[in-house]
Structures are given as structure tokens and as C-alpha cells.
Scaffold this motif. Structure first.
Motif, PDB file in Angstrom:
ATOM      1  N   HIS A  17      29.202   2.367 -86.368  1.00  0.00           N
ATOM      2  CA  HIS A  17      29.397   1.602 -85.129  1.00  0.00           C
ATOM      3  C   HIS A  17      28.473   0.389 -85.122  1.00  0.00           C
ATOM      4  O   HIS A  17      28.844  -0.710 -84.726  1.00  0.00           O
ATOM      5  CB  HIS A  17      29.105   2.453 -83.886  1.00  0.00           C
ATOM      6  CG  HIS A  17      29.943   3.701 -83.800  1.00  0.00           C
ATOM      7  ND1 HIS A  17      29.746   4.670 -82.842  1.00  0.00           N
ATOM      8  CD2 HIS A  17      30.984   4.119 -84.572  1.00  0.00           C
ATOM      9  CE1 HIS A  17      30.643   5.640 -83.027  1.00  0.00           C
ATOM     10  NE2 HIS A  17      31.396   5.325 -84.071  1.00  0.00           N
TER      11      HIS A  17
ATOM     12  N   GLU B 160      27.814   8.263 -74.064  1.00  0.00           N
ATOM     13  CA  GLU B 160      28.901   8.222 -75.049  1.00  0.00           C
ATOM     14  C   GLU B 160      30.159   7.660 -74.383  1.00  0.00           C
ATOM     15  O   GLU B 160      30.876   6.839 -74.954  1.00  0.00           O
ATOM     16  CB  GLU B 160      29.212   9.631 -75.580  1.00  0.00           C
ATOM     17  CG  GLU B 160      28.101  10.262 -76.398  1.00  0.00           C
ATOM     18  CD  GLU B 160      27.942   9.640 -77.773  1.00  0.00           C
ATOM     19  OE1 GLU B 160      28.764   8.795 -78.160  1.00  0.00           O
ATOM     20  OE2 GLU B 160      26.968   9.991 -78.465  1.00  0.00           O
TER      21      GLU B 160
ATOM     22  N   GLU C 271      33.526   8.452 -80.191  1.00  0.00           N
ATOM     23  CA  GLU C 271      32.667   8.615 -78.997  1.00  0.00           C
ATOM     24  C   GLU C 271      33.154   9.801 -78.168  1.00  0.00           C
ATOM     25  O   GLU C 271      32.354  10.568 -77.634  1.00  0.00           O
ATOM     26  CB  GLU C 271      32.633   7.350 -78.143  1.00  0.00           C
ATOM     27  CG  GLU C 271      32.227   6.040 -78.863  1.00  0.00           C
ATOM     28  CD  GLU C 271      30.861   6.033 -79.514  1.00  0.00           C
ATOM     29  OE1 GLU C 271      30.196   7.080 -79.579  1.00  0.00           O
ATOM     30  OE2 GLU C 271      30.441   4.954 -79.996  1.00  0.00           O
TER      31      GLU C 271
END
Ligand SMILES: [Fe+2]
Ligand SMILES: [Fe+2]
Length: 328
Positions: free
Chosen positions: A211, A70, A101
Motif C-alpha cells: 500500500h 482500516e 483493508e
């Protein structure tokens, strides 16, 4: 205006919007905002304690992979994407993605705190397990080009490096490797286990599907706007990156599920990986390579394939319907 650019005083005025898909994704992302403490993860503790060693290993292994990666995505965005784009609507989206994130990292920390998982051992695996370390090394090589050398975005080679980095992080890491892990994480809920953990994963996946939409739209826009990138050798190279990534993932999944858990073994997960890779190839305009069916049809409800935002018009209504359905 082109989407690529580095001028500090360019891209300071939001309107008129040049790339409505990016602006729309920003607004969707803001509407999706959530916090890990909205989930009562402690209610899953009893399930975790009665799980087999193999099942606990799978959960721990997933956390070992997800957590550092992440943060690695954020490095890729900060060093490899944000500096080379000038459209303010893209900067808005990237700022929200980076917070997401961070929020995912904190969510997985919450899992490590709640379940009896040895954090040091979990942290260690991304270096000590060769199949996991290989995935990270593959990714790090792309970002290194952008941190250790200065990329000139006005050259064909610089633009190619920009696209390679996006394919590595967005399409491969987020769009294939993360989804493979999401499927394993959600498989517990299919057996009525770890339901709250499943809800946490639903929210992570909802973010990740945006994303992925942002990244794919960005890649396609850069290719569209830069004719010098439209060469068949470069296309082959991108396609090969995705096929190599599938092999890496197959090896990793054999370490994730060495013996298999109820209803799930490495072959099942790897068929899903091949299915996903084909969808990503198609989203980039390639033909599918593996032509396998989706072994985990139940995952389709969790947004594993995209209703891609139409290139030049931004509304994606099917996404909003899904978002409503999973909303708290
Ligand atoms: Fe994430
Ligand atoms: Fe992500």
C-alpha cells in the motif's frame, strides 16, 4: 495520458499499461492473498492469559486503533483517491487494496473474538481516548474536503487536496502510525509470546508495505506530471504534516504504554516513529529530520523501509524474496 482524471469512459482499456509499477503491484498483491482463518490464533490464548495487565492493555489499545482505521483508509480510497484517477492499472490495484483493508478489519475482529477483550470497551477508545481521537480527527479533516465539497482535480488547489489526502492516509496513517503499532504488536513475538498473532501481523504488514509503495509512487507521479504542484511552500506544508503526525503519535504511544512493558516503553517506540518518519521523508524526496537510529532493528526484516519500486520500471525483486520467506 495523465494519471489524474475523472472521465467515466476513460480508463476502460487496460493495455497498453502506462504505469507498470501499478500493474506490477497489483500482481504482487494478488499473489499475496491470504485469509485470517489460516492462522490458529486460539493457540495464543494461553500466552494472552498469562500476560500482565499492561501488556493486555497494549494489545487492546492496538485493536482499538487499528480496527476503525482500516475502514477509514477504505473511505479515503473510495472518496479521495479512486474517483480522481483514471489509469485502469491503478484502479485494479485500489480494488485489491480495498479488499485487503476489509480483510485486515476481519483479522482484527478475529483477534477480538479469540482473546478475552471487551469489544465495546475496545471500540469506545477511538472516541474516548484523546490521543487516539486526535489522530482520527486529523485524518477525517482531509477526507471531509473530498466528501463535503466537490474537488476539481483540474485546478491546482484540487490537485493539492488530492496529494494532501494521500500524504495523510498513505504516508502518515499507513506508513508511520500503522508501522509504529506493528512494531509493538510484533514485539511480543520477540519474547516468544503471541506467535500466531505475530504471523497474522506479518501478513498484514506484507500488504501494508505494498500500500505504501503504491501511495508513494502515486504521489511522486502526480508531482512529476503536474508542474504547478512543484512549489516550495507546498513542499514545506507536506513536510510539516509529517512532523505534526510524529508529535501526535508520540502522545498516543504514551497512552499505549503508560508504564512500559518488558523491553519496551514509549520512548523506545517513539524513537522508532522518528526513524520511520525520516524514511518516509526520504521516500518523498526530503532530507531526514530526526536523524535517529532504528531502535528496533529486528523490524527491518518485516519491511518497514521500502525498496521503492523504481519510478518507471516496475520490478521489485527484493520484495518477492521477502514474500517467499514469510509465505505459509
Ligand atoms: Fe490495512
Ligand atoms: Fe493499508
Amino acid at each position: 495520458m495523465a494519471i489524474l482524471g475523472t472521465g467515466i469512459q476513460d480508463g476502460l482499456l487496460l493495455k497498453p499499461i502506462t504505469y507498470p509499477w501499478a500493474y506490477d503491484l497489483y500482481n504482487q498483491a494478488v499473489a499475496n492473498t491470504w485469509f485470517p482463518n489460516e492462522i490458529q490464533l486460539g493457540e495464543d490464548l494461553a500466552d494472552f492469559k498469562k500476560m500482565t495487565e499492561e501488556e493486555k492493555h497494549a494489545v487492546t489499545f492496538l485493536m482499538s486503533y487499528f480496527n476503525p482505521n482500516e475502514l477509514l483508509v477504505n473511505k479515503a480510497l473510495a472518496f479521495g483517491v479512486y474517483p480522481y484517477i483514471n489509469a485502469p492499472e491503478c484502479h485494479l490495484y485500489l480494488a485489491k487494496q480495498m479488499w485487503e483493508e476489509a480483510n485486515h478489519c476481519m483479522s482484527f475482529e478475529y483477534v477480538l473474538e479469540t482473546f478475552p477483550i471487551d469489544r465495546d470497551a475496545a471500540y469506545e477508545s477511538h472516541v474516548s481516548v484523546p490521543s487516539m481521537a486526535a489522530k482520527e480527527e486529523f485524518e477525517v479533516n482531509f477526507i471531509r474536503r473530498m466528501t463535503e465539497e466537490t474537488l476539481d482535480i483540474s485546478t491546482t488547489e484540487g490537485k493539492k487536496d488530492f496529494v494532501r489526502n494521500l500524504v495523510a492516509y498513505n504516508v502518515i496513517l499507513e506508513g508511520i502510525w500503522f508501522y509504529s503499532g506493528f512494531m509493538v504488536a510484533l514485539s511480543f513475538r520477540q519474547r516468544n509470546l503471541l506467535r500466531n498473532f505475530g504471523s497474522l501481523m506479518d501478513w498484514v504488514i506484507r500488504d501494508e508495505s505494498l500500500h505504501l509503495q503504491f501511495g508513494i509512487n502515486l504521489i511522486l507521479t502526480v508531482l512529476e506530471e503536474n508542474e504547478d504542484l512543484q512549489d516550495p511552500d507546498f513542499a514545506d506544508e507536506i513536510r510539516q504534516m509529517i512532523l505534526d503526525a510524529v508529535e501526535m503519535e508520540e502522545r498516543y504511544n504514551r497512552d499505549l504504554l503508560p508504564k512500559g512493558i518488558l523491553g519496551l516503553n514509549a520512548d523506545y517506540v517513539n524513537q522508532y516513529v522518528r526513524y520511520l518518519a525520516d524514511r518516509r521523508l526520504e521516500e518523498l524526496g526530503f532530507d531526514p529530520h530526526y536523524n535517529v537510529s532504528n531502535p528496533a532493528k529486528w523490524m527491518a526484516t518485516a519491511n518497514d523501509t521500502l525498496q521503492l519500486v523504481n519510478f518507471f520500471e516496475a520490478t521489485n525483486t527484493s520484495y518477492e524474496v521477502n514474500a517467499q520467506a514469510t509465505k505459509r
